[in-house]
Structure formats: structure tokens, C-alpha cells
Motif scaffolding. Structure first.
Motif, PDB file in Angstrom:
ATOM      1  N   ILE A  11       0.872  -1.169   0.000  1.00 39.76           N
ATOM      2  CA  ILE A  11       0.000   0.000   0.000  1.00 39.76           C
ATOM      3  C   ILE A  11       0.906   1.215   0.000  1.00 39.76           C
ATOM      4  O   ILE A  11       2.035   1.146   0.490  1.00 39.76           O
ATOM      5  CB  ILE A  11      -0.928  -0.007   1.236  1.00 39.76           C
ATOM      6  N   ASP A  12       0.450   2.315  -0.569  1.00 43.47           N
ATOM      7  CA  ASP A  12       1.305   3.501  -0.584  1.00 43.47           C
ATOM      8  C   ASP A  12       1.331   4.150   0.800  1.00 43.47           C
ATOM      9  O   ASP A  12       0.448   3.918   1.632  1.00 43.47           O
ATOM     10  CB  ASP A  12       0.859   4.498  -1.663  1.00 43.47           C
ATOM     11  N   SER A  13       2.365   4.943   1.064  1.00 45.41           N
ATOM     12  CA  SER A  13       2.569   5.484   2.404  1.00 45.41           C
ATOM     13  C   SER A  13       1.490   6.484   2.819  1.00 45.41           C
ATOM     14  O   SER A  13       1.209   6.623   4.010  1.00 45.41           O
ATOM     15  CB  SER A  13       3.960   6.105   2.538  1.00 45.41           C
ATOM     16  N   ASP A  14       0.857   7.166   1.869  1.00 40.78           N
ATOM     17  CA  ASP A  14      -0.234   8.082   2.229  1.00 40.78           C
ATOM     18  C   ASP A  14      -1.414   7.300   2.802  1.00 40.78           C
ATOM     19  O   ASP A  14      -2.002   7.689   3.811  1.00 40.78           O
ATOM     20  CB  ASP A  14      -0.693   8.905   1.024  1.00 40.78           C
ATOM     21  N   ALA A  15      -1.763   6.191   2.162  1.00 40.39           N
ATOM     22  CA  ALA A  15      -2.876   5.371   2.650  1.00 40.39           C
ATOM     23  C   ALA A  15      -2.512   4.725   3.991  1.00 40.39           C
ATOM     24  O   ALA A  15      -3.355   4.618   4.883  1.00 40.39           O
ATOM     25  CB  ALA A  15      -3.252   4.311   1.617  1.00 40.39           C
ATOM     26  N   PRO A  23      -8.941   4.555  14.160  1.00 39.19           N
ATOM     27  CA  PRO A  23      -9.122   3.540  15.205  1.00 39.19           C
ATOM     28  C   PRO A  23      -9.674   2.225  14.650  1.00 39.19           C
ATOM     29  O   PRO A  23      -9.302   1.149  15.107  1.00 39.19           O
ATOM     30  CB  PRO A  23     -10.103   4.200  16.172  1.00 39.19           C
ATOM     31  N   ARG A  24     -10.523   2.319  13.648  1.00 44.43           N
ATOM     32  CA  ARG A  24     -11.096   1.108  13.062  1.00 44.43           C
ATOM     33  C   ARG A  24     -10.017   0.251  12.409  1.00 44.43           C
ATOM     34  O   ARG A  24      -9.966  -0.959  12.602  1.00 44.43           O
ATOM     35  CB  ARG A  24     -12.170   1.482  12.046  1.00 44.43           C
ATOM     36  N   ALA A  25      -9.132   0.877  11.640  1.00 44.88           N
ATOM     37  CA  ALA A  25      -8.056   0.125  10.984  1.00 44.88           C
ATOM     38  C   ALA A  25      -7.102  -0.463  12.016  1.00 44.88           C
ATOM     39  O   ALA A  25      -6.666  -1.608  11.891  1.00 44.88           O
ATOM     40  CB  ALA A  25      -7.305   1.029  10.011  1.00 44.88           C
ATOM     41  N   VAL A  26      -6.782   0.308  13.046  1.00 46.30           N
ATOM     42  CA  VAL A  26      -5.864  -0.178  14.076  1.00 46.30           C
ATOM     43  C   VAL A  26      -6.468  -1.356  14.836  1.00 46.30           C
ATOM     44  O   VAL A  26      -5.784  -2.344  15.115  1.00 46.30           O
ATOM     45  CB  VAL A  26      -5.462   0.974  15.034  1.00 46.30           C
ATOM     46  N   LEU A 157      -1.192  -7.225   9.346  1.00 51.22           N
ATOM     47  CA  LEU A 157      -0.856  -6.041   8.575  1.00 51.22           C
ATOM     48  C   LEU A 157      -0.644  -6.385   7.105  1.00 51.22           C
ATOM     49  O   LEU A 157      -1.181  -5.721   6.215  1.00 51.22           O
ATOM     50  CB  LEU A 157       0.394  -5.380   9.160  1.00 51.22           C
ATOM     51  N   ARG A 158       0.131  -7.414   6.848  1.00 49.75           N
ATOM     52  CA  ARG A 158       0.367  -7.825   5.456  1.00 49.75           C
ATOM     53  C   ARG A 158      -0.941  -8.200   4.763  1.00 49.75           C
ATOM     54  O   ARG A 158      -1.113  -7.940   3.579  1.00 49.75           O
ATOM     55  CB  ARG A 158       1.336  -8.994   5.408  1.00 49.75           C
ATOM     56  N   PRO A 162      -3.578  -3.849   2.157  1.00 53.39           N
ATOM     57  CA  PRO A 162      -4.070  -3.485   0.822  1.00 53.39           C
ATOM     58  C   PRO A 162      -5.530  -3.018   0.812  1.00 53.39           C
ATOM     59  O   PRO A 162      -5.930  -2.274  -0.070  1.00 53.39           O
ATOM     60  CB  PRO A 162      -3.899  -4.781   0.016  1.00 53.39           C
ATOM     61  N   THR A 163      -6.302  -3.412   1.810  1.00 55.16           N
ATOM     62  CA  THR A 163      -7.701  -2.979   1.855  1.00 55.16           C
ATOM     63  C   THR A 163      -7.830  -1.530   2.317  1.00 55.16           C
ATOM     64  O   THR A 163      -8.911  -0.951   2.220  1.00 55.16           O
ATOM     65  CB  THR A 163      -8.553  -3.875   2.795  1.00 55.16           C
ATOM     66  N   TRP A 164      -6.757  -0.947   2.823  1.00 57.41           N
ATOM     67  CA  TRP A 164      -6.794   0.443   3.283  1.00 57.41           C
ATOM     68  C   TRP A 164      -6.712   1.438   2.139  1.00 57.41           C
ATOM     69  O   TRP A 164      -6.990   2.610   2.320  1.00 57.41           O
ATOM     70  CB  TRP A 164      -5.665   0.713   4.260  1.00 57.41           C
TER      71      TRP A 164
END
Length: 181
Positions: A11-15, A23-26, A157-158, A162-164
Motif C-alpha cells: 500500500i502507498d505510504s499516504d494510505a 481507530p477502526r483500521a488499528v 498487517l500484510r 491493501p484494503t486500506w
């Protein structure tokens, strides 16, 4: 004592940076092994904000209470001298909160920093560096558990990074619906 990780994610660093503030992603990184629920009736914020603090209840698989944790967020950006002209800055997300109760409450140091930057040679991917520093009377006892948790997080994380990614919809700058007089 430290737990360190360094990996490249798809995934790119901005995403990745946006996801670190979600909080949801974490919480997805820890699920379903560890769950966190806000202690505040208003729930988790939609975004972690620098200077913000949130108290959460941790539980193993959402069943076994593991104590309360204060999450205190700060951000910083540093130039990446190794990136040269083709690279980018290193953005660092920091949680310097502290365990409030439960098995981790014997820690008097909790410094969790995650640095994201474009991956060397492939700016469409992210170099993810994760560092947790703990200290206190129980640090030697909880370090192996935290190390294991960080291995779980790396696997998650891996899988989910990509879904982020998202591509914002283009917005037209036209004046549809307006008649020129």
C-alpha cells in the motif's frame, strides 16, 4: 525492553498514514486475538488526533478482560536522508499512553512508534517500521507476550493493509445546473 519490526507492505505510504490514524483500521490489526473497546460512551474517535487521549478496555478474544490502556497520540515528520530526491519524508505515529490496569499495569514505560515512508525503489509500497519500548517491574514477564502479539500484528498487517487503499472520487469543477446570464 523493545519489540521491533520492519517490513514492506503493499500500500502507498499516504494510505498507510491515513490508516494509522483510523481507530477502526488499528483495531483490525489486533482482531480477533485482542479487542479494544472505548471506555467513553461516545465511542472511539473517527480519527486519532495529535494530542488526543482515549482510554480503552482490552480483552482477549473479546471475552477475557486484559485491563485498561490510555492511548495518547502524537505525530511528527522527519526528512529521510536515505531517500534522496526520489523518496519522501518519514511520518511517525506515536502512542505514549500507559497501561492503567490489568497485566500490563506493572509497566511504567510504554512508547509505541510506527514510522511509514515510501518503500525504497517502489513508492507504491510502504516501508513500515514499528517499535515498542516498555519498562517497569513486569517488563521481562510481559515482553514475550507482546513480542508474540507483534508477530500476529505483522501477519494481519500484510493481509489487510491493501484494503486500506482507496481512490477518492474525482469531483468536477464545472458549474452544472447554473445558467450564465
Amino acid at each position: 525492553m523493545r519489540v521491533l519490526q520492519k517490513l514492506v507492505i503493499d500500500i502507498d505510504s499516504d494510505a498507510a498514514w491515513r490508516a494509522l490514524h483510523s481507530p477502526r483500521a488499528v483495531t483490525e490489526l489486533y482482531a480477533p486475538l485482542m479487542m479494544l473497546e472505548p471506555l467513553d460512551r461516545e465511542g472511539l474517535p473517527t480519527s486519532w488526533q495529535p494530542g488526543g487521549e482515549v482510554a480503552v478496555q482490552l480483552s482477549l478474544a473479546g471475552i477475557v478482560p486484559m485491563g485498561r490502556q490510555l492511548i495518547h497520540v502524537s505525530d511528527r515528520i522527519v526528512a529521510d536522508p536515505a531517500a534522496g530526491s526520489g523518496g519522501g519524508d518519514v511520518r511517525i505515529f506515536r502512542d505514549s499512553g500507559i497501561p492503567l490496569s490489568g497485566p500490563l499495569a506493572g509497566l511504567d514505560v510504554w512508547d509505541h512508534q510506527i514510522a511509514v515512508s515510501p518503500a525504497p525503489g517502489d513508492p507504491s509500497r510502504t516501508l513500515w517500521r514499528d517499535r515498542l519500548v516498555i519498562g517497569g517491574a513486569t517488563a521481562p514477564l510481559v515482553w514475550p507476550v507482546l513480542w508474540g502479539m507483534w508477530q500476529w500484528r505483522a501477519t494481519r498487517l500484510r493481509a489487510i493493509a491493501p484494503t486500506w487503499a482507496h481512490d477518492p472520487e474525482l469531483q468536477t469543477g464545472g458549474r452544472e445546473g447554473h445558467a450564465d446570464a
